[in-house]
Design a protein around this motif. Structure first.
Motif, PDB file in Angstrom:
ATOM      1  N   LEU A 734       0.840  -1.211   0.167  1.00 55.43           N
ATOM      2  CA  LEU A 734      -0.016   0.075   0.132  1.00 55.43           C
ATOM      3  C   LEU A 734       0.814   1.255   0.139  1.00 55.43           C
ATOM      4  CD1 LEU A 734      -2.904  -0.740   2.573  1.00 55.43           C
ATOM      5  CD2 LEU A 734      -2.896  -1.177   0.248  1.00 55.43           C
ATOM      6  N   TYR A 735       1.873   1.327   0.701  1.00 51.68           N
ATOM      7  CA  TYR A 735       2.639   2.480   1.065  1.00 51.68           C
ATOM      8  C   TYR A 735       3.309   2.827  -0.440  1.00 51.68           C
ATOM      9  CZ  TYR A 735       6.388   5.532   2.774  1.00 51.68           C
ATOM     10  OH  TYR A 735       7.052   6.689   3.007  1.00 51.68           O
ATOM     11  N   ASP A 736       3.965   1.664  -1.120  1.00 49.35           N
ATOM     12  CA  ASP A 736       4.572   1.769  -2.378  1.00 49.35           C
ATOM     13  C   ASP A 736       3.578   2.331  -3.462  1.00 49.35           C
ATOM     14  OD1 ASP A 736       6.840   1.076  -1.154  1.00 49.35           O
ATOM     15  OD2 ASP A 736       6.981  -0.802  -1.807  1.00 49.35           O
ATOM     16  N   ALA A 737       2.304   1.927  -3.068  1.00 53.72           N
ATOM     17  CA  ALA A 737       1.094   2.329  -4.237  1.00 53.72           C
ATOM     18  C   ALA A 737       0.909   3.762  -3.793  1.00 53.72           C
ATOM     19  CB  ALA A 737       0.054   1.603  -4.028  1.00 53.72           C
ATOM     20  N   GLY A 738       1.399   4.500  -2.870  1.00 53.61           N
ATOM     21  CA  GLY A 738       0.947   5.766  -2.443  1.00 53.61           C
ATOM     22  C   GLY A 738       0.025   5.855  -1.423  1.00 53.61           C
ATOM     23  N   ILE A 739      -0.525   4.776  -0.763  1.00 50.98           N
ATOM     24  CA  ILE A 739      -1.474   4.905   0.305  1.00 50.98           C
ATOM     25  C   ILE A 739      -0.602   5.000   1.574  1.00 50.98           C
ATOM     26  CG2 ILE A 739      -3.453   3.651   1.468  1.00 50.98           C
ATOM     27  CD1 ILE A 739      -3.811   2.406  -1.587  1.00 50.98           C
ATOM     28  N   ARG A 740      -0.674   6.048   2.036  1.00 50.19           N
ATOM     29  CA  ARG A 740       0.425   6.127   3.085  1.00 50.19           C
ATOM     30  C   ARG A 740      -0.053   6.785   4.292  1.00 50.19           C
ATOM     31  NH1 ARG A 740       5.685   8.392  -0.214  1.00 50.19           N
ATOM     32  NH2 ARG A 740       5.808   6.551  -1.468  1.00 50.19           N
ATOM     33  N   PHE A 750      -9.823   6.432  -3.865  1.00 48.23           N
ATOM     34  CA  PHE A 750      -8.414   6.781  -4.188  1.00 48.23           C
ATOM     35  C   PHE A 750      -7.648   5.499  -4.097  1.00 48.23           C
ATOM     36  CE2 PHE A 750      -4.406   7.516  -2.145  1.00 48.23           C
ATOM     37  CZ  PHE A 750      -3.715   8.230  -2.945  1.00 48.23           C
ATOM     38  N   ALA A 751      -7.969   4.787  -2.860  1.00 49.41           N
ATOM     39  CA  ALA A 751      -7.165   3.504  -2.652  1.00 49.41           C
ATOM     40  C   ALA A 751      -7.430   2.538  -3.826  1.00 49.41           C
ATOM     41  CB  ALA A 751      -7.670   2.999  -1.325  1.00 49.41           C
ATOM     42  N   LEU A 752      -8.593   2.544  -4.236  1.00 47.37           N
ATOM     43  CA  LEU A 752      -8.994   1.448  -5.389  1.00 47.37           C
ATOM     44  C   LEU A 752      -8.245   1.737  -6.739  1.00 47.37           C
ATOM     45  CD1 LEU A 752     -12.793   0.524  -5.053  1.00 47.37           C
ATOM     46  CD2 LEU A 752     -10.762  -1.160  -4.683  1.00 47.37           C
ATOM     47  N   ARG A 753      -7.956   3.038  -6.887  1.00 46.67           N
ATOM     48  CA  ARG A 753      -7.223   3.569  -8.319  1.00 46.67           C
ATOM     49  C   ARG A 753      -5.713   3.122  -7.729  1.00 46.67           C
ATOM     50  NH1 ARG A 753     -10.391   8.157  -7.368  1.00 46.67           N
ATOM     51  NH2 ARG A 753      -8.410   9.566  -6.708  1.00 46.67           N
ATOM     52  N   SER A 754      -5.292   3.343  -6.670  1.00 48.88           N
ATOM     53  CA  SER A 754      -3.889   3.306  -6.485  1.00 48.88           C
ATOM     54  C   SER A 754      -3.194   1.782  -6.138  1.00 48.88           C
ATOM     55  CB  SER A 754      -3.440   4.088  -5.351  1.00 48.88           C
ATOM     56  OG  SER A 754      -3.976   5.299  -5.483  1.00 48.88           O
ATOM     57  N   VAL A 755      -4.134   0.850  -5.655  1.00 50.99           N
ATOM     58  CA  VAL A 755      -3.697  -0.308  -5.027  1.00 50.99           C
ATOM     59  C   VAL A 755      -3.296  -1.197  -6.220  1.00 50.99           C
ATOM     60  CG1 VAL A 755      -5.914  -1.394  -5.141  1.00 50.99           C
ATOM     61  CG2 VAL A 755      -4.316  -2.063  -3.347  1.00 50.99           C
ATOM     62  N   PRO A 756      -2.076  -2.063  -6.150  1.00 45.79           N
ATOM     63  CA  PRO A 756      -1.977  -3.068  -7.092  1.00 45.79           C
ATOM     64  C   PRO A 756      -2.651  -4.191  -7.300  1.00 45.79           C
ATOM     65  CG  PRO A 756      -0.650  -3.105  -5.134  1.00 45.79           C
ATOM     66  CD  PRO A 756      -1.262  -2.183  -4.930  1.00 45.79           C
ATOM     67  N   LYS A 757      -2.975  -4.654  -8.222  1.00 51.36           N
ATOM     68  CA  LYS A 757      -3.530  -5.845  -8.530  1.00 51.36           C
ATOM     69  C   LYS A 757      -3.248  -7.112  -7.380  1.00 51.36           C
ATOM     70  CE  LYS A 757      -5.544  -8.614 -12.379  1.00 51.36           C
ATOM     71  NZ  LYS A 757      -5.600  -8.998 -13.813  1.00 51.36           N
ATOM     72  N   GLY A 758      -4.513  -7.539  -7.116  1.00 48.71           N
ATOM     73  CA  GLY A 758      -4.477  -8.632  -6.097  1.00 48.71           C
ATOM     74  C   GLY A 758      -4.953  -8.140  -4.665  1.00 48.71           C
ATOM     75  N   LEU A 759      -4.544  -6.908  -4.466  1.00 53.08           N
ATOM     76  CA  LEU A 759      -5.057  -6.288  -2.980  1.00 53.08           C
ATOM     77  C   LEU A 759      -6.338  -5.854  -3.161  1.00 53.08           C
ATOM     78  CD1 LEU A 759      -1.621  -4.892  -1.459  1.00 53.08           C
ATOM     79  CD2 LEU A 759      -2.852  -7.161  -1.083  1.00 53.08           C
ATOM     80  N   ASP A 760      -6.895  -5.165  -4.489  1.00 53.05           N
ATOM     81  CA  ASP A 760      -8.071  -4.637  -4.827  1.00 53.05           C
ATOM     82  C   ASP A 760      -9.357  -5.198  -3.728  1.00 53.05           C
ATOM     83  OD1 ASP A 760      -7.777  -6.662  -6.419  1.00 53.05           O
ATOM     84  OD2 ASP A 760      -8.882  -5.676  -8.290  1.00 53.05           O
ATOM     85  N   LYS A 761      -9.145  -6.594  -3.897  1.00 56.32           N
ATOM     86  CA  LYS A 761     -10.424  -7.370  -3.221  1.00 56.32           C
ATOM     87  C   LYS A 761     -10.464  -7.085  -1.679  1.00 56.32           C
ATOM     88  CE  LYS A 761      -7.623 -11.706  -2.243  1.00 56.32           C
ATOM     89  NZ  LYS A 761      -7.623 -12.894  -2.254  1.00 56.32           N
ATOM     90  N   TRP A 762      -9.291  -6.682  -1.116  1.00 55.04           N
ATOM     91  CA  TRP A 762      -9.409  -6.270   0.262  1.00 55.04           C
ATOM     92  C   TRP A 762      -9.797  -4.788   0.568  1.00 55.04           C
ATOM     93  CZ3 TRP A 762      -9.016 -10.485   3.592  1.00 55.04           C
ATOM     94  CH2 TRP A 762      -8.321 -11.407   3.032  1.00 55.04           C
TER      95      TRP A 762
END
Length: 817
Positions: A734-740, A750-762
């Motif tokens: 999350l941090y590396d994707a800009g969610i800090r 914002f989180a859904l736009r930023s999160v890498p694939k695989g974590l979007d379900k969470w």
């Protein structure tokens, strides 16, 4: 009140008879204990002791009595269980009560004085009790027999003596199932004694001791007869490896009794408790056979998953070590003690120690818990020939009669514990004279068992040296050559004629490399050590800190032989030398460092070392530096230091824990070590703050978070939220994707736009939790000053976030007073 009691019985899961009485409750009611709140209640397991204790506190709240009512327990797991029971029982009543948990896990209330009912561990309340703002109401002490425990006993005894001497509660009710000298204990506590017996059980439980040819065959027979009928079992083993072996061997047989619903539920529990996919796979493997092992070496998530699966009745059996016997209620029809011995290690070598009858009864007492099963069976297995006939007969009678062990004071067994008791008494009173400290000591169980005159007129040299006859053999050609400080005492070299020997005087014991010590004086003080003790304690040429450390070690070594007056006077002298106490017009008072030490669970030599380190350090430190300091200061075993350095360095670098060569055999032991190191880092920070070094204090505070969560400092704002399934690897993603930050995680889009694939379900689940936490934090900031304290503790209670790492912004803005 009648309706109140009915609702409490129903909510606690107990059947509520029409006359509102079960046998032990009737005895207690007849003795007016519910009104007075004072008693020692000794009765078998499953007789309703805890319910009676909770009723006393709930009545106090209903009658609007002043003060904080406290329920004390030894373990965090038991505290959580009692907390849940209070919430259930109060839910459908008209009683409005603020109920809080205080277990020292960084989610505790910051303002306990604002609480109606506080459920606390012994250690945590021993620290809270000294706060001037805390007025104690009624107190219930569960598992009072642990006064006799080597580890917890001195602290619990000291806490009770402090309350009896200075901070007296409105009433005191102590509970136990396994005390064989209750009259002595009740006399010390100055409370009436209520005795129960097997007829008082609300659930029928059968205890027996079986002699078998083959323990595993006997175990299988007992286990399968219960599981085949849809019930559950707990099996106690002597060691961690034995519990794991037994679970593996029984897995295929137990798995036959799992339903499709059980299999699905066990998988879902594993997924819900895991921090990442790899851990989920491990938990699925642990639970999938319907029997799991449980011991202190497992990770917290694994232990929680096993307990959850068992409570939900999908896990059919647990093979465990005695850690599960610590008062935690699980719905077991059957309990089998597979081994009446436990494995202990002495100098790295294993030895078998027979369990006390009190330990055995606590284990067997996990069977047939009220409100969970309607009957129980507890079986202790003994292999033929394993015990002499007389010991076997005594054991069988003790189990049949439910007779435990006598409770004896453990305070004499630790000089550090005596020092901490005297320091805490002084902190409680503000100032104390030697006479005050003596009177406080006379309220201990130690003094109650062995009353004697306490005088201070005997010279220390006379008292200590009379117990070291080998000093008479010291010759003129002997001298102490060198001496230096070590983690728990001093070490050095001594010259004896043409020979040179190494020595050490430590809290953990003394050593000398001379032939006499090695061959036939292993338990005695050889003449070289006798010389060292005399020179280090009484020579004017010895450095003060070397003398102080030697005194700390020697006073512990001779703790059973020194006069009481000597022990008290030397303890006070050492407290003053270490600047934990200082002279005051009317006696002594605690220094700022002493106030910190009085509330710490760490030993006083470690507190002294921490103060020296922080005072001498002049540069800038990083969390990695502070972690290394903690390792060097904490571990008395030098062989462990380098192993821990390497492991902690990788842990803080966010290396997968499965790729780290752990310094301990089991992950759970590594986690507990990290928690201890975190306590040292917190102590460093408190000392730095007291010296006005705010920047260093902040680094130490951050270090505790880094150690606990295994992350770099920038990830603490995410890791400290303690959101389920958001582990360290996912925090980094999350941090590396800009969610800090909390705000960014709470912004779902914002989180859904930023999160890498695989974590979007969470993200939906995490964003929802973050939004609730953010809303709670805003309530703190916006609350009127007179309501802010309650909002802070409500927030901690509701969300279980980390108080040290979450509130930096709120503290800076003045939201937290």
């Amino acid at each position: 009140m009648e309706v109140f009691l009915v609702n409490m019985l129903v909510r606690s899961g107990m059947n509520a008879p029409s006359n509102l009485r079960f046998p032990l409750f009737e005895k207690v009611q007849k003795a007016r204990v519910l009104e007075t709140g004072s008693a020692l209640i000794v009765a078998p397991t499953a007789t309703g002791k805890s319910y009676i204790g909770r009723t006393i506190l709930c009545r106090a709240v209903q009658q609007r009595e002043s003060g904080v009512n406290v329920y004390l327990v030894p373990y965090r797991a038991l505290a959580s269980e009692i907390y849940d029971a209070f919430l259930r029982e109060l839910q459908d009543t008209a009683v409005q009560a603020t109920v809080r948990l205080a277990t020292g896990d960084h989610t505790d209330p910051i303002y306990p004085e604002e609480t109606d009912i506080l459920i606390a561990t012994y250690e945590r309340f021993a620290s809270l009790c000294r706060q001037p703002s805390l007025t104690v109401g009624r107190v219930v002490v569960d598992e009072i027999h642990l006064v006799a425990d080597e580890t917890r006993g001195p602290l619990l005894e000291g806490l009770l003596a402090r309350m009896l001497f200075h901070k007296r509660p409105r009433s005191l009710c102590a509970l136990s199932a396994v005390v064989s000298n209750p009259e002595k204990l009740a006399s010390w506590l100055q409370v009436p004694l209520i005795l129960g017996d097997a007829a008082d059980r609300t659930v029928a439980v059968e205890f027996l001791c079986q002699v078998v040819d083959d323990a595993d065959a006997g175990l299988r027979q007992e286990l399968l007869s219960v599981i085949s009928s849809g019930e559950q079992a707990i099996i106690f083993c002597r060691s961690k490896p034995n519990s794991q072996r037994l679970a593996r061997e029984l897995k295929d047989e137990v798995a036959k009794y799992l339903t499709d619903e059980d299999v699905r539920a066990l998988r879902n529990i594993a997924l819900s408790e895991a921090e990442d996919d790899d851990e989920a796979a491990e938990l699925i493997a642990l639970l999938s056979g319907g029997i799991a092992f449980h011991h202190a070496g497992l990770s917290r998530e694994s232990r929680r998953a096993v307990e959850t699966a068992f409570r939900q009745r999908h896990l059919k059996a647990i093979a465990c070590t005695p850690t599960l016997a610590a008062g935690v209620n699980l719905p077991a029809r059957l309990v089998v003690v597979r081994d009446v011995f436990r494995t202990e290690f002495v100098r790295g070598l294993p030895r078998q120690v027979m369990l006390s009858t009190g330990e055995l009864l606590n284990m067997l007492g996990r069977a047939g818990r009220p409100g969970q099963v309607d009957s129980g069976r507890g079986v202790a297995l003994v292999k033929k020939g394993e015990l002499p006939k007389e010991e076997l007969a005594d054991l069988q009678v003790a189990i049949q009669n439910g007779r435990g062990n006598p409770v004896r004071s453990q305070l004499p067994e630790s000089f550090d514990s005596l020092m901490k008791f005297l320091l805490a008494v002084t902190a409680d009173r503000g100032e104390a004279t030697l006479s005050d400290l003596t009177l406080a000591f006379q309220r201990t169980l130690w003094f109650h068992e062995q009353p004697q005159d306490i005088t201070f007129d005997r010279p220390f040299r006379d008292d200590i040296m009379e117990d070291i006859p080998s000093y008479q053999r010291v010759t003129p050609d002997m001298k102490v050559e060198r001496v230096w400080a070590v983690a728990d005492g001093v070490a050095g070299t001594v010259i004896s004629g043409p020979n040179r020997y190494n020595f050490s005087l430590r809290f953990s014991g003394e050593e000398c490399t001379c032939p006499a010590r090695a061959k036939w004086r292993r338990q005695d003080v050889c003449k070289h050590l006798a010389l060292v003790i005399h020179e280090l304690l009484f020579s004017r040429q010895v450095e003060s800190e070397v003398r102080n450390r030697a005194l700390y070690a020697v006073a512990h070594r001779f703790r059973r032989k020194l006069d009481l007056g000597t022990k008290i006077s030397q303890a006070v002298a050492l407290l003053c030398a270490w600047k934990l106490l200082e002279h005051a017009p009317s006696g002594y008072r605690t220094t700022p460092l002493g106030a910190l030490a009085a509330g710490s669970q760490l030993d006083l030599l470690l507190v002294r070392m921490a103060e020296e380190r922080i005072r001498r350090f002049k540069g800038k430190a990083t969390p990695a530096d502070v972690a290394q300091w903690a390792i060097e200061d904490y571990f008395a075993d030098e062989s462990k230091v380098e192993k821990w350095r390497k492991a902690v360095g990788l842990w803080l670098s966010e290396v997968d824990v499965k790729k780290i060569k752990l310094p301990e055999k089991y992950r759970g032991d590594f986690e507990r070590g990290l928690e201890d190191l975190g306590q040292v880092a917190v102590l460093y920070g408190e000392i730095a703050a007291s010296l006005g070094r705010t920047e260093l204090a902040e680094v130490c505070r951050v270090t505790r978070g880094c150690l606990q969560y295994g992350v770099a400092p920038e990830l603490i704002p995410l890791a400290a939220l303690r959101i389920p399934q958001l582990g360290r690897a996912r925090c980094r993603a999350l941090y590396d994707a800009g969610i800090r930050s909390l705000e960014q995680l709470a912004d779902r889009s914002f989180a859904l736009r930023s999160v890498p694939k695989g974590l979007d379900k969470w993200i939906p689940r995490w964003a929802e939790a973050a939004a609730m936490i953010l809303q709670g934090r805003r309530r703190i900031v916006q609350a009127p000053p007179d309501q802010r304290k309650k909002e802070v503790d409500d927030f901690l209670s509701n969300f279980q976030v980390d108080q040290l790492t979450l509130f930096a912004e709120a503290t800076a803005s003045g939201a937290i007073v």
